[in-house]
Enzyme design. Structure first.
Site, mmCIF file in Angstrom:
data_model
loop_
_atom_site.group_PDB
_atom_site.id
_atom_site.type_symbol
_atom_site.label_atom_id
_atom_site.label_comp_id
_atom_site.label_asym_id
_atom_site.label_seq_id
_atom_site.Cartn_x
_atom_site.Cartn_y
_atom_site.Cartn_z
ATOM 1 N N CYS A 1 21.947 -2.606 5.348
ATOM 2 C CA CYS A 1 23.022 -1.719 4.887
ATOM 3 C C CYS A 1 23.875 -2.456 3.869
ATOM 4 O O CYS A 1 24.304 -3.587 4.103
ATOM 5 C CB CYS A 1 23.893 -1.271 6.057
ATOM 6 N N ALA B 1 27.656 -6.466 3.549
ATOM 7 C CA ALA B 1 26.331 -5.926 3.889
ATOM 8 C C ALA B 1 25.932 -6.459 5.259
ATOM 9 O O ALA B 1 26.607 -7.325 5.818
ATOM 10 C CB ALA B 1 25.297 -6.359 2.853
ATOM 11 N N LYS B 2 24.870 -5.952 5.798
ATOM 12 C CA LYS B 2 24.305 -6.515 7.033
ATOM 13 C C LYS B 2 22.877 -6.045 7.179
ATOM 14 O O LYS B 2 22.511 -4.978 6.677
ATOM 15 C CB LYS B 2 25.121 -6.048 8.250
ATOM 16 N N GLY B 3 22.073 -6.830 7.897
ATOM 17 C CA GLY B 3 20.699 -6.435 8.166
ATOM 18 C C GLY B 3 20.360 -6.674 9.613
ATOM 19 O O GLY B 3 21.065 -7.407 10.317
#
Ligand code: NAD
Length: 431
Positions: free
Chosen positions: A59, A104-106
Site C-alpha cells: 500500500c 507505505a507498507k507491505g
C-alpha cells in the site's frame, strides 16, 4: 466502529486530532484514503516439493512529502486493511519526525515459522517481482518489519537489481552492512524507544533509574529497547514472546535473556530453564517465573512498552492497566476506545508514530548514505538519530503544553496532519 480494525482505529485517531489541527477540511478528508494498494498472488514452489499460493500487498498511502517509505511484514494475520493502516501510520510518522518521505507498507500472509530459509527466499523474490513496478529508489523504499530482517532486504535488493541490470542499494533500507546497510539500523527502533522513554521521564521529572518496565514482545524492537533501558538503569521486570512471558520483580537478567533469544531460544524455554547461547561466565541468572502473556499488560509497573502487534490494549483491559506511562514501540497497540479510558485516567501514552520512529529515521540515514555513496560511523548515525527523534519529542510536547489538547497522540497527529496537508496545499490538486 470495530475495535479490532486497525484502519478504523487510524481514522478515529485522525478524527480526534482534526479539531485541534489547522487543516483545511477538504484536504483532511483526502488524507483518509490511500493513494493505491496492490494485491499480488504469489505461487511458490516449497522445498518439500509442493506449490503453495500466498497473498501479498503493498500500500502506498501518501507521497505529498516525498517518496513512499515503509516496512514489509510476514505474518498469518496480515490483511489489506492492516497494511493500509500501517501505511497511514508511516505517513504520519515520517511527517512528525520531518523526513522527506511519504508512507507505505507491505505484507505477506504467511507463517514464517513453517517455512524453510529457501522457502522464505523464494517467497521474498516472488513478492519483490510482484511489486517491483511500484517500488524504486526514488519512488517507494521498503524496509524490515515483523518477521523480516536484513537478509530479507538483501533478497529484495538483489531481485530488484537483477531486473534493472545493475546494483541498486537505495531501493531498500535495513540491508546488511556488506551491501550498503548502515551501522545502527538493526538496533535503531529500540534505541529510539529507549531515548523517548528517557525524555519522557525527564519531562515528567521522574527518575528512570527507579523505574520498573514491562515489555510485550522480545523481538528486534523489544529486545534492543530492553538492553538500552537496562543500561540506562531501569529495571526490566517482565517481557514476552508468542510462547509465553517471564517475570522477575528484582529485574530480569537482560543480557543473558538477549543472548538466549539471539541463539534461537524462546521465552518458554527460558522459564523452563533450557538456556541457550549464554556465556559460561555470566555473573547472575535467575530464569524468572513464567507469567500468562495477557497478565504482562496489567502488571504494576511504571512503564509498559507494547513491542509486538497492534490492538493489544483495548477497552477490555484498559481499566486494569496499572502502568502510569505507556511507550508504544509496536504500531497501533492501543485502540481508540482504550485511548479514551487511559487519557481520562491520566496515563501518559507516547504514541507509536513518535516512540518507534527511530527505525525509519535510521533507514533515511542509510538511504542518504547510499545516495552519497559514502558511509558514516556508528557514532554519527546514533547522534543524528538522537537529534532528530529528540526534536520531534520536543515539538510534540510543546504542542501538547500549548494547552487544551487532550493527550500526546493528538498533539503528535496535529503536527503530522498539518505538515502533510501543507505539502498538499503547496502542490495543489492535479489535474
Ligand atoms: P519481531 O518479529 O522481531 O518481534 C516481534 C516480537 O513480538 C516477537 O518476540 C514475537 O514472538 C512477539 N509477539 C508477537 N505476538 C505476540 C503476542 N501476542 N504476545 C506477546 N508477544 C508477541 O518484530 P519487530 O520488528 O520487533 O516489530 C515489533 C513491532 O514494532 C511491530 O508492531 C512493528 O510494526 C513495530 N516496528 C518495528 C520496526 C522495526 O524497525 N523493526 C520499526 C517501527 C515499528
Amino acid at each position: 466502529m470495530a475495535d479490532d480494525d486497525p484502519f478504523e482505529n487510524m481514522l478515529a485517531q485522525m478524527d480526534r486530532a482534526e479539531e485541534y489541527a489547522d487543516v483545511d477540511h477538504d484536504i483532511f478528508e483526502r488524507l483518509k484514503y490511500p493513494e493505491r494498494t496492490l494485491k499480488v498472488t504469489l505461487p511458490v514452489e516449497l522445498e518439500d516439493g509442493g506449490v503453495e499460493v500466498f497473498e501479498g500487498y503493498r500500500c502506498q498511502f501518501d507521497s505529498a512529502r516525498g517518496p513512499f517509505k515503509g516496512g514489509v511484514r510476514y505474518h498469518p494475520s496480515v490483511t489489506q486493511r492492516e497494511v493500509e493502516a500501517l501505511a497511514g501510520w508511516m505517513t504520519w510518522k515520517t511527517a512528525l519526525v520531518d523526513l522527506p518521505y511519504g508512507g507505505a507498507k507491505g505484507g505477506i500472509i504467511c507463517e514464517p515459522k513453517d517455512l524453510t530459509e529457501n522457502d522464505l527466499e523464494s517467497l521474498t523474490r516472488r513478492y519483490t517481482e510482484g511489486i517491483r513496478r511500484m517500488i524504486g529508489p526514488e519512488t517507494d523504499v521498503p524496509a524490515p518489519d515483523m518477521n523480516t530482517n536484513p537478509q530479507t532486504m538483501a533478497w529484495m535488493m538483489d531481485t530488484y537489481s537483477m531486473y534493472e541490470g545493475y546494483t541498486v542499494p537505495k531501493v531498500v533500507t535495513g540491508k546488511p552492512l556488506e551491501i550498503g546497510g548502515t551501522p545502527g539500523r538493526v538496533a535503531a527502533t529500540g534505541r529510539g524507544v529507549s531515548i523517548i522513554t528517557e525524555r519522557l521521564f525527564e519531562y515528567l521529572d521522574r527518575d528512570l533509574s527507579e523505574a520498573t518496565v514491562a515489555i510485550q514482545g522480545f523481538g528486534n524492537v523489544g529486545s534492543h529497547a530492553a538492553r538500552l533501558l537496562d543500561d540506562a538503569g531501569a529495571r526490566i521486570v517482565a517481557t514476552s514472546d508468542v510462547t509465553g512471558a517471564v517475570y522477575d520483580e528484582e529485574g530480569l537478567d537482560v543480557p543473558t535473556l538477549a543472548a538466549h533469544v539471539d541463539a534461537g531460544g524462546t521465552i518458554e524455554e527460558y522459564t523452563d530453564g533450557d538456556l541457550k547461547g549464554a556465556s559460561e561466565d555470566r555473573t547472575r541468572w535467575d530464569e524468572g517465573q513464567a507469567l500468562d502473556n495477557d497478565d504482562l499488560l496489567t502488571l504494576d509497573v511504571d512503564v509498559l512498552i507494547p513491542a509486538a502487534v497492534e490492538g493489544v490494549i483495548t477497552e477490555d483491559n484498559a481499566d486494569d492497566i496499572r502502568a502510569s506511562a505507556i511507550v508504544e514501540a509496536a504500531n497501533g497497540p492501543t485502540t481508540v476506545a482504550a485511548d479514551e479510558i487511559l487519557s481520562e485516567r491520566d496515563v501518559q501514552i507516547v504514541p507509536d508514530i513518535l516512540a518507534n520512529a527511530g527505525g525509519v529515521i535510521v533507514s533515511y540515514l542509510e538511504w542518504v548514505q547510499n545516495a552519497q555513496e559514502f558511509s558514516w560511523p556508528l557514532e554519527t548515525v546514533n547522534a543524528e538519530l538522537e537529534r532528530r527523534i529528540g526534536k520531534a519529542f520536543d515539538e510534540t510536547i510543546a504542542r501538547y503544553d500549548e494547552g487544551n489538547i487532550p493527550d500526546l497522540r493528538t498533539a503528535a497527529y496535529t503536527l503530522a496532519l498539518e505538515r502533510t496537508a501543507s505539502a498538499h496545499e503547496y502542490r495543489g490538486l492535479f489535474p
